[in-house]
Design a protein around this motif. Sequence first.
Motif, PDB file in Angstrom:
ATOM      1  N   ARG A   1      -2.129 -20.340  -4.666  1.00  0.00           N
ATOM      2  CA  ARG A   1      -1.352 -19.829  -5.910  1.00  0.00           C
ATOM      3  C   ARG A   1      -1.215 -18.993  -5.730  1.00  0.00           C
ATOM      4  O   ARG A   1      -0.764 -17.633  -5.088  1.00  0.00           O
ATOM      5  N   LYS A   2       0.547 -18.935  -6.679  1.00  0.00           N
ATOM      6  CA  LYS A   2       1.779 -18.289  -6.180  1.00  0.00           C
ATOM      7  C   LYS A   2       1.328 -16.649  -6.053  1.00  0.00           C
ATOM      8  O   LYS A   2       1.754 -16.379  -5.572  1.00  0.00           O
ATOM      9  N   TRP A   3       0.666 -16.571  -7.326  1.00  0.00           N
ATOM     10  CA  TRP A   3       0.429 -14.862  -7.448  1.00  0.00           C
ATOM     11  C   TRP A   3      -0.350 -14.139  -6.449  1.00  0.00           C
ATOM     12  O   TRP A   3      -0.273 -13.428  -5.727  1.00  0.00           O
ATOM     13  N   TYR A   4      -1.126 -14.980  -5.717  1.00  0.00           N
ATOM     14  CA  TYR A   4      -1.636 -14.615  -4.881  1.00  0.00           C
ATOM     15  C   TYR A   4      -0.881 -14.483  -3.114  1.00  0.00           C
ATOM     16  O   TYR A   4      -1.011 -13.553  -2.803  1.00  0.00           O
ATOM     17  N   ALA A   5       0.443 -15.671  -3.204  1.00  0.00           N
ATOM     18  CA  ALA A   5       1.421 -15.104  -1.740  1.00  0.00           C
ATOM     19  C   ALA A   5       2.093 -14.456  -2.339  1.00  0.00           C
ATOM     20  O   ALA A   5       1.646 -13.668  -1.565  1.00  0.00           O
ATOM     21  N   ARG A   6       2.560 -13.746  -3.110  1.00  0.00           N
ATOM     22  CA  ARG A   6       3.195 -12.923  -3.663  1.00  0.00           C
ATOM     23  C   ARG A   6       3.075 -11.114  -3.468  1.00  0.00           C
ATOM     24  O   ARG A   6       3.222 -10.702  -3.082  1.00  0.00           O
ATOM     25  N   LEU A   7       1.666 -11.325  -4.029  1.00  0.00           N
ATOM     26  CA  LEU A   7       0.612  -9.733  -3.717  1.00  0.00           C
ATOM     27  C   LEU A   7       0.819 -10.133  -2.134  1.00  0.00           C
ATOM     28  O   LEU A   7       0.601  -8.495  -1.331  1.00  0.00           O
ATOM     29  N   ALA A   8      -0.022 -10.958  -1.477  1.00  0.00           N
ATOM     30  CA  ALA A   8      -0.239 -10.436   0.300  1.00  0.00           C
ATOM     31  C   ALA A   8       1.047 -10.574   1.013  1.00  0.00           C
ATOM     32  O   ALA A   8       0.973  -9.489   1.700  1.00  0.00           O
ATOM     33  N   VAL A   9       2.354 -11.113   0.403  1.00  0.00           N
ATOM     34  CA  VAL A   9       3.230 -10.248   0.984  1.00  0.00           C
ATOM     35  C   VAL A   9       4.059  -9.148   0.925  1.00  0.00           C
ATOM     36  O   VAL A   9       4.405  -8.454   1.664  1.00  0.00           O
ATOM     37  N   GLN A  10       3.349  -8.637  -0.721  1.00  0.00           N
ATOM     38  CA  GLN A  10       4.296  -7.345  -0.924  1.00  0.00           C
ATOM     39  C   GLN A  10       3.100  -6.435  -0.341  1.00  0.00           C
ATOM     40  O   GLN A  10       3.597  -5.679   0.591  1.00  0.00           O
ATOM     41  N   ALA A  11       1.942  -6.615   0.346  1.00  0.00           N
ATOM     42  CA  ALA A  11       1.258  -6.120   0.717  1.00  0.00           C
ATOM     43  C   ALA A  11       1.439  -5.747   2.972  1.00  0.00           C
ATOM     44  O   ALA A  11       1.223  -5.052   3.180  1.00  0.00           O
ATOM     45  N   LEU A  12       2.217  -7.579   3.041  1.00  0.00           N
ATOM     46  CA  LEU A  12       2.490  -7.084   4.088  1.00  0.00           C
ATOM     47  C   LEU A  12       3.711  -6.107   4.427  1.00  0.00           C
ATOM     48  O   LEU A  12       3.445  -5.499   5.203  1.00  0.00           O
ATOM     49  N   LEU A  13       4.658  -5.962   3.794  1.00  0.00           N
ATOM     50  CA  LEU A  13       5.920  -5.399   3.764  1.00  0.00           C
ATOM     51  C   LEU A  13       5.053  -4.426   3.540  1.00  0.00           C
ATOM     52  O   LEU A  13       6.179  -3.043   4.395  1.00  0.00           O
ATOM     53  N   THR A  14       4.312  -3.976   2.503  1.00  0.00           N
ATOM     54  CA  THR A  14       4.610  -2.251   2.819  1.00  0.00           C
ATOM     55  C   THR A  14       3.759  -1.793   3.580  1.00  0.00           C
ATOM     56  O   THR A  14       3.724  -0.609   4.034  1.00  0.00           O
ATOM     57  N   ASP A  15       2.905  -2.777   4.223  1.00  0.00           N
ATOM     58  CA  ASP A  15       1.512  -2.265   5.716  1.00  0.00           C
ATOM     59  C   ASP A  15       3.002  -1.785   6.605  1.00  0.00           C
ATOM     60  O   ASP A  15       3.099  -1.386   7.670  1.00  0.00           O
ATOM     61  N   ALA A  16       3.831  -2.571   6.575  1.00  0.00           N
ATOM     62  CA  ALA A  16       4.945  -2.272   8.028  1.00  0.00           C
ATOM     63  C   ALA A  16       5.779  -1.423   7.753  1.00  0.00           C
ATOM     64  O   ALA A  16       6.444  -0.400   8.621  1.00  0.00           O
ATOM     65  N   LEU A  17       6.124  -1.165   6.415  1.00  0.00           N
ATOM     66  CA  LEU A  17       7.400  -0.090   5.989  1.00  0.00           C
ATOM     67  C   LEU A  17       6.170   1.453   6.011  1.00  0.00           C
ATOM     68  O   LEU A  17       6.448   2.550   6.864  1.00  0.00           O
ATOM     69  N   GLU A  18       5.366   1.836   5.627  1.00  0.00           N
ATOM     70  CA  GLU A  18       4.216   2.435   6.157  1.00  0.00           C
ATOM     71  C   GLU A  18       3.336   2.612   7.417  1.00  0.00           C
ATOM     72  O   GLU A  18       3.504   4.112   7.895  1.00  0.00           O
ATOM     73  N   ARG A  19       3.449   1.902   8.364  1.00  0.00           N
ATOM     74  CA  ARG A  19       3.624   2.326   9.920  1.00  0.00           C
ATOM     75  C   ARG A  19       4.424   3.041  10.637  1.00  0.00           C
ATOM     76  O   ARG A  19       5.374   3.631  10.971  1.00  0.00           O
ATOM     77  N   ILE A  20       5.339   2.927   9.969  1.00  0.00           N
ATOM     78  CA  ILE A  20       7.143   3.282   9.802  1.00  0.00           C
ATOM     79  C   ILE A  20       7.348   4.731   9.521  1.00  0.00           C
ATOM     80  O   ILE A  20       6.975   5.959  10.256  1.00  0.00           O
ATOM     81  N   ASP A  21       6.737   4.668   8.204  1.00  0.00           N
ATOM     82  CA  ASP A  21       6.620   6.246   7.593  1.00  0.00           C
ATOM     83  C   ASP A  21       7.747   7.245   7.719  1.00  0.00           C
ATOM     84  O   ASP A  21       7.884   8.195   8.488  1.00  0.00           O
ATOM     85  N   PRO A  22       8.628   6.913   6.724  1.00  0.00           N
ATOM     86  CA  PRO A  22       9.817   7.097   7.092  1.00  0.00           C
ATOM     87  C   PRO A  22       9.628   8.576   6.414  1.00  0.00           C
ATOM     88  O   PRO A  22       9.201   8.607   5.091  1.00  0.00           O
ATOM     89  N   GLN A  23      10.682   9.476   6.634  1.00  0.00           N
ATOM     90  CA  GLN A  23      10.910  10.304   6.409  1.00  0.00           C
ATOM     91  C   GLN A  23      11.983  11.282   5.440  1.00  0.00           C
ATOM     92  O   GLN A  23      12.880  10.382   6.309  1.00  0.00           O
ATOM     93  N   TRP A  24      12.080  11.482   4.625  1.00  0.00           N
ATOM     94  CA  TRP A  24      13.011  11.732   3.007  1.00  0.00           C
ATOM     95  C   TRP A  24      13.739  12.752   4.781  1.00  0.00           C
ATOM     96  O   TRP A  24      13.444  14.369   5.341  1.00  0.00           O
ATOM     97  N   PRO A  25      15.239  12.667   4.998  1.00  0.00           N
ATOM     98  CA  PRO A  25      15.265  14.097   6.390  1.00  0.00           C
ATOM     99  C   PRO A  25      15.903  15.365   5.470  1.00  0.00           C
ATOM    100  O   PRO A  25      16.132  15.123   5.078  1.00  0.00           O
TER     101      PRO A  25
END
Lengths: 274, 274
Positions: free
Chosen positions: B234-258
């Motif tokens: 199901r393409k729609w699921y795969a896309r949602l899952a990869v979006q979740a993985l990318l979002t999670d990786a960035l949230e762990r970095i939690d970059p801040q406006w300098p």
Amino acid sequence: MIELLRANALTRLADRDPNATPGFDGDKAAGQEALAAGVSHLGNLQERLFAASTAGERRRVLLVLQGMDSAGKGGIVRHVVGSVDPQGVHLATFKKPTEKELSHHFLWRIERELPPVGRIGVFDRSHYEDVLIGRVRELAPAAEIEQRYDDIVEFERRLVRTGISVVKVMLHISPDEQKARLTERLERPDKHWKYTTNDIAERMLWDDYERAYELAIQRTSTDEAPWHVVPGNRKWYARLAVQALLTDALERIDPQWPSATYDVDEQKERLAAT
Amino acid sequence: MIELLRANALTRLADRDPNATPGFDGDKAAGQEALAAGVSHLGNLQERLFAASTAGERRRVLLVLQGMDSAGKGGIVRHVVGSVDPQGVHLATFKKPTEKELSHHFLWRIERELPPVGRIGVFDRSHYEDVLIGRVRELAPAAEIEQRYDDIVEFERRLVRTGISVVKVMLHISPDEQKARLTERLERPDKHWKYTTNDIAERMLWDDYERAYELAIQRTSTDEAPWHVVPGNRKWYARLAVQALLTDALERIDPQWPSATYDVDEQKERLAAT
């Protein structure tokens, strides 16, 4: 719209109103609607270009974006280029040259970032920096700056001859508009990082830059690769105009889906048997 | 969702259903809605990452996409990666290595395409090809293929240590689903260019590839850089899952406006005076 934006050897920036919306009668809402309506056509043209390149099509498009600080180059990349499949885009951002780049001719780093077949190339700043900041800040002897206009014309002539449509865009904003945009960067903490103290120093040289842009436009607007002066005070208009320019360049190529290089029915049978 | 997709040294592909939608209860429409709802958060995280990198943040994310032909890698790039500002993405597509690339260690061409600071790197195929097609087609001696797993583990460990979060995704489709997708390519003239007669030859080796994937996943799923087996039917699921993985990786970095490196009020005054 496109014809109204084109420049030539006689173009004067003072005659171009940064607030205008040449060739478009609607307001902001209508402009945004028109932009959204153009997305799938542009995306389709790009996919066809990519497909055609697998069957030998070598023509492609290079969008050159120039403009003063805060003119909206980033917004064009995000909202116009960003609507196209990333696999079909080759984006290059040219910053202050490195030591290594400076040890070469100024077109060396440009050549390395030309788009491969099938791609839309996008230059966020470009070889024109070498006759813009290069001229204003006197980064090279005057005679060399003069030579560069000719070098650019010859270079772009070769690009066009080998199938690269060069779409040159100057995003033209007014000094007041820049002031408003820089002020916004100072007022919003999430925009502070976009501001540097150098922005004011550059802004003080506005007239010199304006003159350098005008000269560059006059001396390098050729029939093959004309400049387009896109009024930039209204971001929505600039985005619509650049979308129109890209779409036009791709329509002129008119890339076609390639026909199969194999026997489709035979492959269907073989696949069915697996 | 993410935990359910993770793999380790004991993962068997036969235990993973390509039709499943782990961690998501909704249907296709709900999945597409969730994908659209996640776009601005991901885009915002990416912009913050970019901003933070101008103030010394060196952490970044690398998405590694692997999967059989027609597994949907291109769709992920278009619909998930494509929702992010192109200026924030470094995309690299790895095809059959050139002569020059082959004259180097297999990680040489990979190293050159690592994302710069502030960017999300995306690999459409990757160094894993060297233990997938490399293994199945015996493109290197068996002992060398064995060595490559260790080389990859060491390489990725260094990436993680130097701040690159490595998000590895195998898009997992079933043989029947591949058949349907290849058949569609043969039935639609605008998809003919995506099909090559080699696709059937590769398809005949499905079991060998499945085994090579499983081995690669088992031998290179580390705590620092685990694989994720994303059901791809199901393409729609795969896309949602990869979006979740990318979002999670960035949230762990939690970059801040300098924060501003200059006196904001002083700059406001100076700007107002121009």
